[in-house]
Design a protein around this motif. Structure first.
Motif, PDB file in Angstrom:
ATOM      1  N   UNK A   1     -26.270  50.401 -60.140  1.00  0.00           N
ATOM      2  CA  UNK A   1     -27.431  51.072 -59.719  1.00  0.00           C
ATOM      3  C   UNK A   1     -28.434  49.744 -59.333  1.00  0.00           C
ATOM      4  N   UNK A   2     -28.330  48.800 -59.990  1.00  0.00           N
ATOM      5  CA  UNK A   2     -29.158  47.410 -59.923  1.00  0.00           C
ATOM      6  C   UNK A   2     -28.653  46.586 -58.751  1.00  0.00           C
TER       7      UNK A   2
ATOM      8  N   UNK B   1     -36.298  36.772 -80.877  1.00  0.00           N
ATOM      9  CA  UNK B   1     -35.626  35.469 -80.665  1.00  0.00           C
ATOM     10  C   UNK B   1     -34.372  35.190 -81.522  1.00  0.00           C
ATOM     11  N   UNK B   2     -33.918  36.064 -82.380  1.00  0.00           N
ATOM     12  CA  UNK B   2     -33.001  35.868 -83.169  1.00  0.00           C
ATOM     13  C   UNK B   2     -31.551  35.993 -82.351  1.00  0.00           C
ATOM     14  N   UNK B   3     -31.720  36.665 -81.240  1.00  0.00           N
ATOM     15  CA  UNK B   3     -30.231  36.846 -80.335  1.00  0.00           C
ATOM     16  C   UNK B   3     -30.821  36.427 -79.011  1.00  0.00           C
ATOM     17  N   UNK B   4     -29.817  35.616 -78.497  1.00  0.00           N
ATOM     18  CA  UNK B   4     -30.247  35.074 -77.170  1.00  0.00           C
ATOM     19  C   UNK B   4     -28.877  35.416 -76.192  1.00  0.00           C
ATOM     20  N   UNK B   5     -29.237  35.454 -74.759  1.00  0.00           N
ATOM     21  CA  UNK B   5     -28.130  35.774 -73.777  1.00  0.00           C
ATOM     22  C   UNK B   5     -27.298  36.806 -74.142  1.00  0.00           C
ATOM     23  N   UNK B   6     -27.726  37.649 -74.725  1.00  0.00           N
ATOM     24  CA  UNK B   6     -26.849  39.093 -74.542  1.00  0.00           C
ATOM     25  C   UNK B   6     -26.808  39.806 -73.655  1.00  0.00           C
TER      26      UNK B   6
ATOM     27  N   UNK C   1     -29.544  54.699 -69.747  1.00  0.00           N
ATOM     28  CA  UNK C   1     -28.188  54.132 -69.881  1.00  0.00           C
ATOM     29  C   UNK C   1     -27.091  55.075 -70.089  1.00  0.00           C
ATOM     30  N   UNK C   2     -27.428  55.996 -70.673  1.00  0.00           N
ATOM     31  CA  UNK C   2     -26.491  56.836 -71.318  1.00  0.00           C
ATOM     32  C   UNK C   2     -26.304  57.926 -70.335  1.00  0.00           C
TER      33      UNK C   2
ATOM     34  N   UNK D   1     -28.948  43.637 -69.330  1.00  0.00           N
ATOM     35  CA  UNK D   1     -29.132  44.961 -68.701  1.00  0.00           C
ATOM     36  C   UNK D   1     -30.222  45.925 -69.023  1.00  0.00           C
ATOM     37  N   UNK D   2     -30.722  45.990 -70.430  1.00  0.00           N
ATOM     38  CA  UNK D   2     -31.755  46.950 -70.769  1.00  0.00           C
ATOM     39  C   UNK D   2     -32.636  46.442 -70.250  1.00  0.00           C
TER      40      UNK D   2
END
Length: 206
Positions: free
Chosen positions: A127-128, A167-172, A108-109, A177-178
């Motif tokens: 690109x996607x 599962x601590x972070x969702x819908x980021x 990505x960088x 993208x990653x």
């Protein structure tokens, strides 16, 4: 907030909490349980404690910055010690979080500066086959930019990736993208391998 506001006042009045980080790490343990929720509630905790302790705006900002530093250091230690198990050639191997996510970060960088800039996220989506505008990309960076410098460094990226995997972070959106970038890389690698195999077969048959 993930707690009752009166708990903040109680912690100040009866438990001698003097700093925002006291409340999120020692009185409620929120910083250990949910890093994202802890980060989001910092301004409100600072306001409530400020009312009790007579803080001005500068002191509240200082308390928030101090607490953010604590959250990031705690989350980063947990992220770096995370281990993933995967299969390679029929054998199960272990891979550290650094190893697992460093390649996609480097992919990505695009300008190889060691950080992800909004323009690079726009290009990665392009690109996607997806179009986003620069403001969307800026918002994506702001969601994970803990030190508020306008870019995403590898440590911030690592926190999001490991947090999402657990599962601590969702819908980021940066995590999404990653993931898409990693899947695309796998498909391209499989395609290259298939082409190589077919080439070798044709040489043998000839």
């Amino acid at each position: 907030m993930p707690f009752i506001e009166c708990e903040v006042r109680y912690a100040v009045q009866y438990e001698y909490a003097c700093h925002v980080k006291d409340f999120i790490a020692r009185r409620t343990r929120l910083a250990f349980l949910n890093v994202q929720a802890a980060r989001e509630c910092l301004p409100r905790v600072a306001d409530l404690m400020g009312e009790e302790l007579g803080w001005d705006e500068a002191r509240r900002a200082e308390e928030i910055a101090d607490a953010e530093g604590l959250i990031k250091s705690m989350g980063l230690r947990a992220a770096r010690t995370s281990v993933f198990r995967l299969r390679e050639g029929g054998t199960e191997v272990e891979q550290s979080a650094d190893e697992k996510y460093r390649k996609v970060f480097d992919d990505l960088d695009a300008d190889r500066t060691g950080v992800l800039r909004p323009a690079e996220l726009v290009e990665a989506y392009k690109q996607l086959g997806v179009t986003i505008d620069i403001q969307d990309a800026i918002n994506m960076v702001n969601e994970v930019d803990t030190n508020r410098n306008g870019v995403v460094d590898f440590e911030e990226f690592l926190l999001i990736m490991v947090g999402a995997s657990q599962g601590a972070i969702v819908d980021n959106r940066l995590h999404m993208l990653a993931q898409l970038t990693m899947e695309q890389a796998c498909l391209e690698e499989e395609g290259a391998t298939s082409a190589q195999v077919e080439g070798e077969k044709s040489l043998v048959e000839a």
